[in-house]
Structures are given as structure tokens and as C-alpha cells.
Write a protein that holds these residues in place. Structure first.
Motif, mmCIF file in Angstrom:
data_model
loop_
_atom_site.group_PDB
_atom_site.id
_atom_site.type_symbol
_atom_site.label_atom_id
_atom_site.label_comp_id
_atom_site.label_asym_id
_atom_site.label_seq_id
_atom_site.Cartn_x
_atom_site.Cartn_y
_atom_site.Cartn_z
ATOM 1 N N ALA A 178 0.830 -1.210 0.000
ATOM 2 C CA ALA A 178 0.000 0.000 0.000
ATOM 3 C C ALA A 178 0.867 1.264 0.000
ATOM 4 O O ALA A 178 0.636 2.190 -0.789
ATOM 5 C CB ALA A 178 -0.945 -0.002 1.193
ATOM 6 N N GLU A 179 1.877 1.314 0.870
ATOM 7 C CA GLU A 179 2.729 2.507 0.939
ATOM 8 C C GLU A 179 3.630 2.609 -0.288
ATOM 9 O O GLU A 179 3.865 3.717 -0.801
ATOM 10 C CB GLU A 179 3.568 2.486 2.211
ATOM 11 C CG GLU A 179 4.493 3.680 2.386
ATOM 12 C CD GLU A 179 3.775 5.029 2.437
ATOM 13 O OE1 GLU A 179 4.453 6.061 2.239
ATOM 14 O OE2 GLU A 179 2.543 5.048 2.660
ATOM 15 N N THR B 72 2.861 1.575 -3.254
ATOM 16 C CA THR B 72 1.959 2.033 -4.321
ATOM 17 C C THR B 72 1.743 3.533 -4.244
ATOM 18 O O THR B 72 1.777 4.232 -5.273
ATOM 19 C CB THR B 72 0.603 1.302 -4.218
ATOM 20 O OG1 THR B 72 0.824 -0.113 -4.375
ATOM 21 C CG2 THR B 72 -0.360 1.779 -5.292
ATOM 22 N N ARG B 73 1.530 4.037 -3.031
ATOM 23 C CA ARG B 73 1.308 5.481 -2.851
ATOM 24 C C ARG B 73 2.527 6.271 -3.294
ATOM 25 O O ARG B 73 2.405 7.267 -4.018
ATOM 26 C CB ARG B 73 0.982 5.783 -1.393
ATOM 27 C CG ARG B 73 0.584 7.231 -1.134
ATOM 28 C CD ARG B 73 0.541 7.563 0.337
ATOM 29 N NE ARG B 73 1.866 7.588 0.924
ATOM 30 C CZ ARG B 73 2.742 8.589 0.792
ATOM 31 N NH1 ARG B 73 2.421 9.655 0.064
ATOM 32 N NH2 ARG B 73 3.923 8.534 1.373
#
Length: 288
Positions: A240-241, A243-244
Motif C-alpha cells: 500500500a505505501e 503504491t502510494r
């Protein structure tokens, strides 16, 4: 006024051109940053280094590798890192700047390139970085079991990754060197029809249970030649991080993982030493 003077000094700095084992090396001064340089080998960009700000990463793929170095452990915790392929030591400088007291090993086959970089772009005297001039796989074999938090592979010879660094046997050595929970990150280069990239995903999946891939969407669609950064581990990844961060980069990219990444690999077979080939030759347009 001061910034203009800095730019004038950078513009007046002379390029450094020398023949190294891998071809013609050029260090080109950055006109925007007074002590920054780009390393090219036979015209192919290899690294960008800012001696005043080693945490500044310019190249797209190096930024993605930097994100991984940021995310493999809590902030400020020192890491033990093996860099396969040295270039201008950009990622080792980055880790030393962002994670003080880290211990790092660089394995770079081109001894003349190492001499050039050490002379023209010297490492911080306080950085705990050891450089070995030997083949990447041979150097990896000398690293003790479970030593590394992170292994970064960024090895190109004539703009191609050598065949013996693309196999399950090679990745088995990488996994041996990693401690439990450690991560492997590789800079891969491919273009349509992405046969090499799909094969490398399948190869990593045969050795590691968790994978993610970061790249420009146009590369993933097979529309142009470019870089993709593969991340692998035996633990759940910070998808998730990552990807961000990749999505908000100056050159935004996409991260694939899980079922989507398996579908992208499309049933490709893992590469072994017996079947390994170098990565494809980049088209001339790749470096324009």
C-alpha cells in the motif's frame, strides 16, 4: 544570484571521459545542481549522484529502489545491504544518508569504473561501505548466510543484465544471504513483448512467496522499452505505501502484486542456469 552562480559553476565543469572495463564511461555535470553528475557507459545512462545531497534520487528506477530501502525497516534503523552492481554508488550513498550506521557491501565487476567513481565522486569517509571488484554472483557467494536486510541487484553489462544473474539458482543464493524477513529488489529492463520481464517474475515466484512490481504503465502495457523494479521477500510486503509513493513520484508508476502480477506473468516458466539468457538489447531510442 547565488543560485545563478552555482549554475554557472556547474555549466563550466568539465565532463570526465575514461575507458573502463565495461566501455566508455562519461561523468556529465548536472547544470541544475552544482555537485551532481550523471554516469553514462557507452552512452547509456547508469547513475545520477548529487554529492551535496545523496538522498536526492533523479532516475525513475532509482527513486523506486529508494522507496524500497525506506520501507524495508522502520525509519532510521540501520540496514545491512548488499548492492550487486555499483554504478556511481548512488543507492549506497542514499542508504548511508537516510539510515546512518548502516553497513553496506557493493559488488562491482568493473575495477576501472570503481577507481573512476572513487576518485571523481568520493564516498563519505564515515560511510560504512565496502566495495569489492568481482562478479556479482561470485561476490554474493562470499556473503554469509542471513547477513542482509536488503539485496539490490542493478547489474548491466553493455546495457544488458548478464544471463547468470537471472536464474532460480542465482535467486537461491540471494535468499540464502537474506535474513528472515529480508527483501530482494532488482532493476529489470525490457520492452515488448516483455518476455524477459515475465520470466523474471516467474523466476522470483519460484523462490520467494511474496512479490510486487513497480513500473511505468506504458512499460507494463508493452508499449515501450523501460525499467521495472521487482521486489521479493518471504514476508508480507508494504504494498500500500509503496503504491502510494510510486504513484506520487515525478514520473508516476504503477505497482502490481498478488493475482494481478501472476496474471501479468502469464504462465511464464522460471529461468534456470541451463536456460538463462541476458536481458534484451535496448533499442537506440531508449536513451534519447
Amino acid at each position: 544570484m547565488a543560485r545563478n552562480k552555482q549554475r554557472d559553476r556547474a555549466a563550466s565543469a568539465a565532463s570526465v571521459v575514461e575507458t573502463v572495463d565495461g566501455g566508455l564511461a562519461e561523468l556529465i555535470p548536472d547544470r541544475e545542481r552544482p555537485r551532481a553528475w550523471t554516469l553514462l557507459i557507452d552512452g547509456a545512462p547508469q547513475s545520477h549522484v548529487d554529492l551535496d545531497d545523496p538522498a536526492h534520487l533523479t532516475f525513475e528506477y532509482q527513486r523506486r529502489l529508494g522507496h524500497i530501502a525506506d520501507l524495508v525497516a522502520p525509519p532510521n534503523r540501520p540496514l545491512q545491504v548488499v548492492h550487486l552492481g555499483g554504478g556511481a554508488f548512488t543507492l549506497a550513498r542514499y542508504v548511508a544518508a537516510t539510515r546512518p550506521r548502516s553497513t553496506q557491501q557493493i559488488v562491482e565487476l568493473d575495477a576501472l569504473l570503481v577507481q573512476l567513481v572513487r576518485r571523481e565522486l568520493p564516498l563519505d569517509a564515515g560511510a560504512r561501505i565496502r566495495v569489492r571488484s568481482t562478479d556479482a554472483r561470485a561476490g554474493l557467494a562470499k556473503v554469509q548466510d542471513g547477513w542482509a536486510d536488503l539485496v539490490i541487484a542493478d547489474v548491466f553489462s553493455g546495457a544488458r543484465t548478464p544471463a547468470h544473474l537471472t536464474s532460480t539458482e542465482f535467486l537461491g543464493e540471494v535468499r540464502r544471504v537474506l535474513r528472515p524477513g529480508g527483501c530482494y529488489a532488482a532493476n529489470l529492463a525490457d520492452g515488448p513483448p516483455l518476455t524477459h520481464l515475465r520470466g523474471q517474475i516467474a523466476t522470483a515466484a519460484a523462490v520467494f512467496p511474496e512479490l510486487a512490481l513497480a513500473a511505468d504503465p506504458t512499460v507494463l502495457r508493452g508499449r515501450r522499452f523501460g525499467n521495472a523494479v521487482l521486489l521479493a521477500s518471504d514476508r508480507e510486503l508494504p504494498v500500500a505505501e509503496l503504491t502510494r509513493r510510486v504513484a506520487t513520484d515525478p514520473h508516476p508508476g504503477r505497482v502490481e502484486h498478488g493475482r494481478a502480477l501472476a496474471d501479468f506473468a502469464g504462465g511464464a516458466a522460471p529461468v534456470t542456469d541451463a536456460s538463462a539468457k541476458p536481458s534484451p538489447v535496448p533499442p537506440a531510442s531508449a536513451f534519447r
